[in-house]
Design an enzyme around this catalytic site. Structure first.
Site, PDB file in Angstrom:
ATOM      1  N   ASP A  67      39.553  28.767  38.246  1.00  8.16           N
ATOM      2  CA  ASP A  67      39.092  29.609  39.345  1.00  8.16           C
ATOM      3  C   ASP A  67      37.938  28.941  40.093  1.00  8.16           C
ATOM      4  OD1 ASP A  67      39.038  31.785  41.053  1.00  8.16           O
ATOM      5  OD2 ASP A  67      37.749  32.986  39.747  1.00  8.16           O
TER       6      ASP A  67
ATOM      7  N   ARG B  35      22.854  33.371  42.658  1.00  7.12           N
ATOM      8  CA  ARG B  35      23.939  34.162  43.257  1.00  7.12           C
ATOM      9  C   ARG B  35      24.627  34.938  42.140  1.00  7.12           C
ATOM     10  NH1 ARG B  35      29.422  33.818  43.499  1.00  7.12           N
ATOM     11  NH2 ARG B  35      30.547  34.202  45.434  1.00  7.12           N
TER      12      ARG B  35
ATOM     13  N   HIS C 131      32.017  37.654  33.650  1.00 12.43           N
ATOM     14  CA  HIS C 131      33.020  37.170  32.681  1.00 12.43           C
ATOM     15  C   HIS C 131      32.705  35.749  32.247  1.00 12.43           C
ATOM     16  CE1 HIS C 131      34.421  36.859  36.937  1.00 12.43           C
ATOM     17  NE2 HIS C 131      34.401  35.582  36.627  1.00 12.43           N
TER      18      HIS C 131
ATOM     19  N   GLU D 223      26.672  39.190  45.286  1.00  9.40           N
ATOM     20  CA  GLU D 223      27.985  38.930  45.884  1.00  9.40           C
ATOM     21  C   GLU D 223      28.836  40.162  45.604  1.00  9.40           C
ATOM     22  OE1 GLU D 223      32.254  37.294  45.865  1.00  9.40           O
ATOM     23  OE2 GLU D 223      31.173  37.791  44.052  1.00  9.40           O
TER      24      GLU D 223
ATOM     25  N   HIS E 208      33.753  30.032  50.399  1.00  9.65           N
ATOM     26  CA  HIS E 208      34.815  29.385  49.614  1.00  9.65           C
ATOM     27  C   HIS E 208      35.943  30.374  49.309  1.00  9.65           C
ATOM     28  CE1 HIS E 208      32.717  31.712  46.688  1.00  9.65           C
ATOM     29  NE2 HIS E 208      33.705  31.538  45.849  1.00  9.65           N
ATOM     30  N   ASP E 209      35.665  31.673  49.509  1.00  5.28           N
ATOM     31  CA  ASP E 209      36.671  32.693  49.213  1.00  5.28           C
ATOM     32  C   ASP E 209      37.492  33.033  50.457  1.00  5.28           C
ATOM     33  OD1 ASP E 209      36.490  33.138  46.490  1.00  5.28           O
ATOM     34  OD2 ASP E 209      34.764  34.464  46.709  1.00  5.28           O
TER      35      ASP E 209
ATOM     36  N   ARG F 103      43.229  29.682  48.552  1.00  9.29           N
ATOM     37  CA  ARG F 103      41.836  29.416  48.955  1.00  9.29           C
ATOM     38  C   ARG F 103      41.522  27.922  48.980  1.00  9.29           C
ATOM     39  NH1 ARG F 103      38.629  33.159  44.826  1.00  9.29           N
ATOM     40  NH2 ARG F 103      40.193  32.206  43.477  1.00  9.29           N
TER      41      ARG F 103
ATOM     42  N   ASP G 187      27.332  36.776  40.751  1.00  8.00           N
ATOM     43  CA  ASP G 187      28.760  36.807  41.082  1.00  8.00           C
ATOM     44  C   ASP G 187      29.424  38.135  40.709  1.00  8.00           C
ATOM     45  OD1 ASP G 187      31.237  35.321  41.805  1.00  8.00           O
ATOM     46  OD2 ASP G 187      31.744  35.657  39.708  1.00  8.00           O
TER      47      ASP G 187
ATOM     48  N   GLN H 264      39.754  34.659  32.302  1.00  2.55           N
ATOM     49  CA  GLN H 264      38.370  35.102  32.562  1.00  2.55           C
ATOM     50  C   GLN H 264      38.154  36.444  31.873  1.00  2.55           C
ATOM     51  OE1 GLN H 264      39.188  34.523  36.771  1.00  2.55           O
ATOM     52  NE2 GLN H 264      37.219  33.483  37.041  1.00  2.55           N
TER      53      GLN H 264
HETATM   54  C1  GLC Z   1      33.630  35.807  43.075  1.00  2.00           C
HETATM   55  C2  GLC Z   1      33.860  34.382  43.536  1.00  2.00           C
HETATM   56  C3  GLC Z   1      35.326  34.072  43.492  1.00  2.00           C
HETATM   57  C4  GLC Z   1      35.834  34.274  42.102  1.00  2.00           C
HETATM   58  C5  GLC Z   1      35.457  35.653  41.560  1.00  2.00           C
HETATM   59  C6  GLC Z   1      35.619  35.716  40.071  1.00  2.00           C
HETATM   60  O1  GLC Z   1      34.198  36.725  43.917  1.00  2.00           O
HETATM   61  O2  GLC Z   1      33.334  34.194  44.801  1.00  2.00           O
HETATM   62  O3  GLC Z   1      35.600  32.781  43.937  1.00  2.00           O
HETATM   63  O4  GLC Z   1      37.225  34.141  42.083  1.00  2.00           O
HETATM   64  O5  GLC Z   1      34.105  35.969  41.793  1.00  2.00           O
HETATM   65  O6  GLC Z   1      34.576  35.021  39.431  1.00  2.00           O
END
Ligand code: GLC
Length: 626
Positions: free
Chosen positions: A117, A258, A160, A302, A366-367, A491, A260, A228
């Site tokens: 991922d 950041r 995770h 995020e 990046h997403d 992506r 996540d 994950q």
């Molecule tokens: C966040 C990240 C993404 C990832 C997800 C799971 O949203 O930006 O790229 O797939 O978390 O960790």
């Protein structure tokens, strides 16, 4: 130094105690857990390097440092941009030339070989991917960047771990202490009960939120990919452990962490397990821990969820920075519809946040791009939310007639019809298509669109974040389609290796890369040179033309009016209206470097971005209205 630590511990103790109590107050051994958390915080502070303690003192004096107009962010994958940490240091001149003062490195910690991922499946929070270098090299590059005024940001993937993490391995070996770090169930009873209210996040990967592990005969909670494993914050020992992991990052010299996927941190039966109050408590513990042990560290959330929920993570006691997915999505919306009413109404309603906090504004990351705006604003703009979202996906994947865009679909959910979009900014904005058809007029429009979007994020309140590669208008990279580990995740189309050859043409104004680069560099200079952008408020205005998005930035007597035409046709704004806002007849467009006179009307070219220096006249007009 002990005195200052003690002072922080005392002043922040309540902010730490309250969420720990909210989470675990009913545990018989609550005080034991509280004590271990305080101990972890203290130990992390003891290990903190002298240089960072100096920064701690500075930041305590200037808590809103990230609101400075000097702050301009960029993000990249270390391997794709530079190769490794050492080489990243060699690219410092490139970042400085552009004007970058904040660099977010995409996940760099050890993760499984093959599918991982994009690094968001962490196998080890303490050791970096050996292909990139060593932790020591990372620390060195963080110090080097800091000396050059570039703050480092790293991810803390806290929802995770990878199933290859030591904890997961011990759990797979049957260790109950480590099984309690995750959420696992011996049969389908509870998973079925939970799934009644859950939404699939990665429907392409697996249905539902659980994966079966035959070795331990357990269903493991896996919100994202099956590899994950979601961590179990209902377990206080896990929260303590993760506090230690986070402070390890802070002690590396990471200034912005950041956080996540924060929306998913807490789970409760009968809910969709997103944005629950205890997820906020967990973040408050991390935030208090950082303020006590490492106050130079700021947390960024995020949360790519409904705008009302996004806002709840933004708080002095939680995350002081947050991505602004709503602005991102609505900028693309305005570009597709050529109408800015939804964008303006949404910003008027939802842009203001706690004055000590700030948005991180981005065009894309990046997403994927999801249509994360509220239905109300879509309706206010006169569209039906469901069909409008479908239209946007079609538009940006080039399936709508007349679309200039070349994106790919991401995670289409056949049940709900929801889908998101992947693609490089330049390809989404029409450059790829324009080059294909070899049409200079279309190329010109595409360049303007790219600059327009960046122009808004550079001038609106908060910190702009550029995805490196976008500043030289890099296009989609379809190489991932032939890669066994990547082909299923579109992506990767917008995560290409950085094109250094292309970047060499950045000073050549006859190329799209040169045009975009120089415009962005100029925008950054404008931002850093004018006090109107420094910790200044943002005031949205309706200029009476639905194709034009406009806002003021005001700080004391400094102010600027930003005007952005989202259509490929020339537009005009009534000069009288502008005069009521305090604009003089003759103004300077600092972006174009031109003096303009608006007699009856102000003319705005197709996709033009204007940055009008308004001096004190707007402030005076506002004062008069008050
Ligand atoms: C966040 C990240 C993404 C990832 C997800 C799971 O949203 O930006 O790229 O797939 O978390 O960790």
């Amino acid at each position: 130094m002990w005195e200052s630590f003690k002072r922080r511990l005392e002043s922040q103790f309540e902010a730490l105690f309250a969420p720990v109590f909210a989470l675990y107050g009913d545990h018989y051994d609550f005080f034991f857990h509280l004590e271990t958390i305080v101990q972890t915080i203290t130990e992390a502070w003891i290990e903190r390097e002298g240089g960072l303690c100096g920064l701690d003192a500075l930041r305590e004096e200037d808590r809103s440092w990230f609101q400075s107009h000097r702050m301009v962010g960029a993000t990249c994958y270390v391997d794709l941009f530079a190769g490794g940490f050492k080489a990243l240091g060699d690219h410092l001149p490139y970042l400085k030339e552009l004007g970058i003062t904040y660099l977010h490195l995409m996940p760099i910690f050890r993760s499984p070989e093959g599918e991982d991922d994009g690094g968001y499946a962490v196998s080890d929070y303490r050791n970096v991917d050996p292909k990139l270098g060593t932790v020591e090299e990372l620390r060195e590059v963080a110090t080097l960047f800091r000396q050059h005024g570039i703050s480092l940001a790293l991810d803390f993937v806290l929802n995770h771990t990878a199933d290859e993490h030591e904890w997961a391995k011990r759990a797979l070996d049957g260790d109950p202490n480590f099984q309690a770090y995750y959420r696992m169930f011996p049969d389908r009873e509870l998973p079925d009960a939970y799934e009644r209210n859950l939404h699939d996040v990665f429907p392409d990967d697996h249905d539902g939120a659980f994966s079966y592990r035959p070795r331990i005969k357990q269903w493991v909670w896996t919100t994202f990919h099956t590899y994950q494993w979601d961590l179990n914050y209902a377990n206080p020992a896990l929260l303590r452990q993760m506090t230690e992991e986070m402070l390890f990052l802070a002690n590396l010299g990471v200034e912005v962490i950041r956080m996540d996927a924060v929306a998913f941190l807490w789970k409760e039966l009968g809910t969709d397990c997103q944005n629950l109050p205890h997820a906020h408590d967990v973040l408050r513990v991390f935030s208090a821990a950082a303020r006590i042990a490492a106050p130079a560290t700021t947390l960024k959330s995020e949360a790519i969820v409904h705008p009302d929920e996004v806002r709840k993570y933004i708080h002095m006691d939680e995350c002081q920075l947050s991505y602004n997915p709503q602005l991102m999505a609505l900028l693309w919306d305005a570009l597709a519809t050529r109408k800015t009413t939804g964008l303006r109404v949404a910003m008027e309603r939802r842009f203001q946040i706690d004055p000590g906090c700030a948005w991180v504004n981005y065009v894309r990351c990046h997403d994927d791009i999801g249509w994360a705006f509220s239905d109300e604003e879509v309706e206010a703009a006169g569209f039906d939310p469901r069909s409008h979202r479908r239209f946007l996906t079609k538009f940006y994947t080039g399936q709508h007639e007349g679309s200039f865009s070349r994106g790919l679909v991401f995670q289409e959910n056949p049940e709900t019809g929801d889908a998101r979009v992947s693609g490089m900014t330049a390809s989404l904005a029409g450059l790829e298509h324009a080059i294909e058809i070899d049409d200079p007029a279309e190329i010109e429009l595409a360049i303007r669109r790219i600059v327009l979007l960046h122009g808004v994020i550079m001038t609106i309140g908060g910190m702009p974040l550029i995805y490196l590669g976008d500043e030289i208008a890099m296009l989609n990279d379809y190489g991932f389609e032939d890669d066994r580990e990547k082909y299923a995740d579109s992506r990767w189309v917008h995560r290409p290796p950085f094109d250094w050859e292309r970047s060499e043409r950045r000073h050549d104004n006859s190329t799209p890369e040169g045009r975009v680069y120089q415009s962005l560099q100029r925008l950054i200079q404008l931002r850093t040179q004018s006090l109107a952008f420094d910790r200044a408020e943002t005031e949205f205005v309706d200029v009476g033309n639905e194709h034009v998005f406009a806002f003021f930035r005001n700080r004391d007597e400094h102010s600027a009016l930003i005007i952005a035409n989202f259509s490929e046709n020339p537009q005009s704004i009534s000069a009288k209206r502008l005069r009521n806002l305090g604009l003089r007849k003759t103004v300077v467009d600092t972006f174009k470097g031109e003096v303009i006179t608006a007699g009856h009307e102000l003319d705005v070219e197709p996709y033009q971005l204007m940055v009008l220096a308004t001096g004190s006249s707007h402030a005076a007009a506002r004062a008069a209205l008050d």
